[in-house]
Design a protein around this motif. Structure first.
Motif, short mmCIF file in Angstrom:
data_model
loop_
_atom_site.label_atom_id
_atom_site.label_comp_id
_atom_site.label_asym_id
_atom_site.label_seq_id
_atom_site.Cartn_x
_atom_site.Cartn_y
_atom_site.Cartn_z
N ASN A 106 11.78 6.30 -7.24
CA ASN A 106 10.80 5.23 -7.00
C ASN A 106 10.79 4.14 -8.07
O ASN A 106 10.10 3.13 -7.91
CB ASN A 106 9.40 5.82 -6.88
CG ASN A 106 9.22 6.63 -5.62
OD1 ASN A 106 9.48 6.15 -4.52
ND2 ASN A 106 8.83 7.89 -5.77
N ASN A 141 10.82 12.23 -8.33
CA ASN A 141 9.89 11.17 -7.94
C ASN A 141 10.06 9.93 -8.80
O ASN A 141 10.08 8.80 -8.30
CB ASN A 141 8.45 11.69 -8.04
CG ASN A 141 7.43 10.60 -7.73
OD1 ASN A 141 7.38 10.07 -6.63
ND2 ASN A 141 6.63 10.26 -8.73
N GLU A 148 0.82 -1.20 0.00
CA GLU A 148 0.00 0.00 0.00
C GLU A 148 0.87 1.26 0.00
O GLU A 148 1.92 1.32 0.64
CB GLU A 148 -0.89 0.00 1.24
CG GLU A 148 -1.97 1.08 1.23
CD GLU A 148 -2.91 0.96 2.41
OE1 GLU A 148 -3.74 1.86 2.58
OE2 GLU A 148 -2.79 -0.03 3.16
N ASN A 149 0.42 2.26 -0.75
CA ASN A 149 1.11 3.55 -0.87
C ASN A 149 2.49 3.43 -1.52
O ASN A 149 3.37 4.25 -1.30
CB ASN A 149 1.26 4.21 0.51
CG ASN A 149 -0.08 4.51 1.16
OD1 ASN A 149 -1.01 4.92 0.48
ND2 ASN A 149 -0.17 4.29 2.47
N THR A 150 2.67 2.37 -2.32
CA THR A 150 3.93 2.16 -3.02
C THR A 150 3.71 2.28 -4.51
O THR A 150 2.72 1.78 -5.04
CB THR A 150 4.50 0.77 -2.71
OG1 THR A 150 4.79 0.67 -1.32
CG2 THR A 150 5.78 0.52 -3.49
N THR A 151 4.62 2.96 -5.19
CA THR A 151 4.53 3.10 -6.64
C THR A 151 5.86 2.76 -7.30
O THR A 151 6.92 2.96 -6.72
CB THR A 151 4.14 4.53 -7.05
OG1 THR A 151 5.15 5.44 -6.58
CG2 THR A 151 2.79 4.93 -6.46
#
Length: 362
Positions: A171, A167, A36-39
């Motif tokens: 990531n 970003n 969750e909340n990972t890209t």
């Protein structure tokens, strides 16, 4: 023809496994579910032919794959320069992560802005950690791939701004696949083994690999997967050239790969602790590939000692062409040519290996 065959065989030693590439993520049914909340906005690839999406197309080298039957099972049956019948590891990883369907070559003349945002490959078939390896076949060195990455960053900043660029860079997933040609081609085939012992040679390989990883880290990379070297002695071409009349796996080559891998593993485990906020992960492909070769029935495969193109014993690059012919069903083959896996082979590796490493990047 014998001399030409040996030349190409040498050029592609073991990179073939690099397929394994796709072993980085836990594949469930369809797109992988990330924490969750990972890209993971993009995929970037550096190295050799396992992850070359067509960068060699526009340079003066014999190490190319932009002609049939390469790409016969790719989208619309197009020969893009991928050393495969279909998709390769960067494509499959991006697909599983739900990023995009294909990862293009950075030197693709049709590259678009949206492609830049989702990742590209800077890799070049025939390249390696040893600076001499790419020179031997006139391909793009890792240092030049690094310069292209810097250029890419500049283009991305101009298109989406510095914040979004940061970003994307921090990531995304970076895949580094090299080393097979350094051993199979430069060290064994071209006689370096007579001038330098394998222990000192692999030390140089590891030092170069470590420096490269630190350089991409300094440019923003944080999630970095470094693939080890497969059992290069079991490649169809190596069986033919050095495996004797019965084409056995060449144990001396495999032992060299294992030595290099043990050093890679230690070096990158250490590096992961030294680089703040990094996830540098060594990916073992030697054992998964060997299992695929020795127990193909477990993966729905049948043929692992030769490729689908031509006789399957020696054909690779220009020797695998429209006159070579192909096997009736490439989904039964681990190898497409005498060095590189089929898309089916890559997918089989994905199912087996990705699950082992996915959690280590988050």
């Amino acid at each position: 023809m014998k001399h030409l065959s040996s030349y190409f065989v040498a050029t592609y030693n073991s990179k073939v496994f690099f397929y394994v590439f796709v072993l980085l993520w836990a594949a469930c049914e369809g797109v992988i579910k990330l924490p969750e909340n990972t890209t993971v906005p993009a995929i970037f690839a550096f190295g050799d032919s396992i992850v070359d999406q067509g960068n060699n197309n526009g340079i003066k080298t014999l190490i190319k794959a932009n002609f049939m039957p390469y790409g016969k099972d790719f989208e619309a049956g197009v020969s893009t320069g991928r050393f495969c019948n279909g998709k390769t590891p960067p494509d499959l990883i991006a697909e599983e992560l739900g990023i995009t369907e294909i990862i293009p070559a950075y030197l693709d003349p049709n590259l678009k802005l949206e492609d830049l945002k989702k990742g590209v490959s800077f890799a070049s078939g025939g390249s390696g950690y040893n600076p001499e390896t790419p020179k031997l076949v006139s391909v793009i060195s890792l240092s030049d791939q690094l310069e292209s990455f810097k250029e890419y960053i500049g283009k991305l900043q101009g298109a989406v701004g510095e914040e979004e660029t940061h970003n994307i860079l921090t990531n995304s997933l970076y895949i580094v696949v090299a080393g097979s040609d350094d051993l199979a081609n430069t060290y064994f085939t071209l006689g370096v083994s007579k001038l330098q012992d394998i222990n000192s040679y692999t030390d140089l390989m590891v030092s170069s690999a470590s420096s490269f990883v630190q350089e991409i880290y300094n440019l923003g990379a944080r999630r970095i997967a470094v693939f080890g070297i497969p059992p290069i002695g079991c490649l169809p071409a190596q069986r033919t050239l050095a495996g004797g009349g019965v084409r056995m796996c060449v144990e001396k080559y495999n032992q060299a790969a294992q030595l290099a891998n043990s050093k890679f593993s230690s070096e990158f485990d250490s590096l992961a602790e030294k680089l703040p906020e990094s996830k540098v992960v060594y990916i073992d492909i030697y054992n998964p590939v060997l299992d695929l070769i020795q127990r193909p029935q477990n993966y729905g495969l049948e043929v692992t000692d030769r490729g689908c193109c031509g006789t399957g014993n020696i054909e690779v690059a220009v020797l695998c062409n429209k006159y070579s012919g192909t096997c009736p069903d490439d989904t039964k083959y681990l190898f497409w040519d005498s060095y590189h896996p089929t898309e089916r082979g890559y997918r089989a590796l994905v199912d087996q290996i990705l699950q082992k490493y996915v959690n280590r990047f988050f």
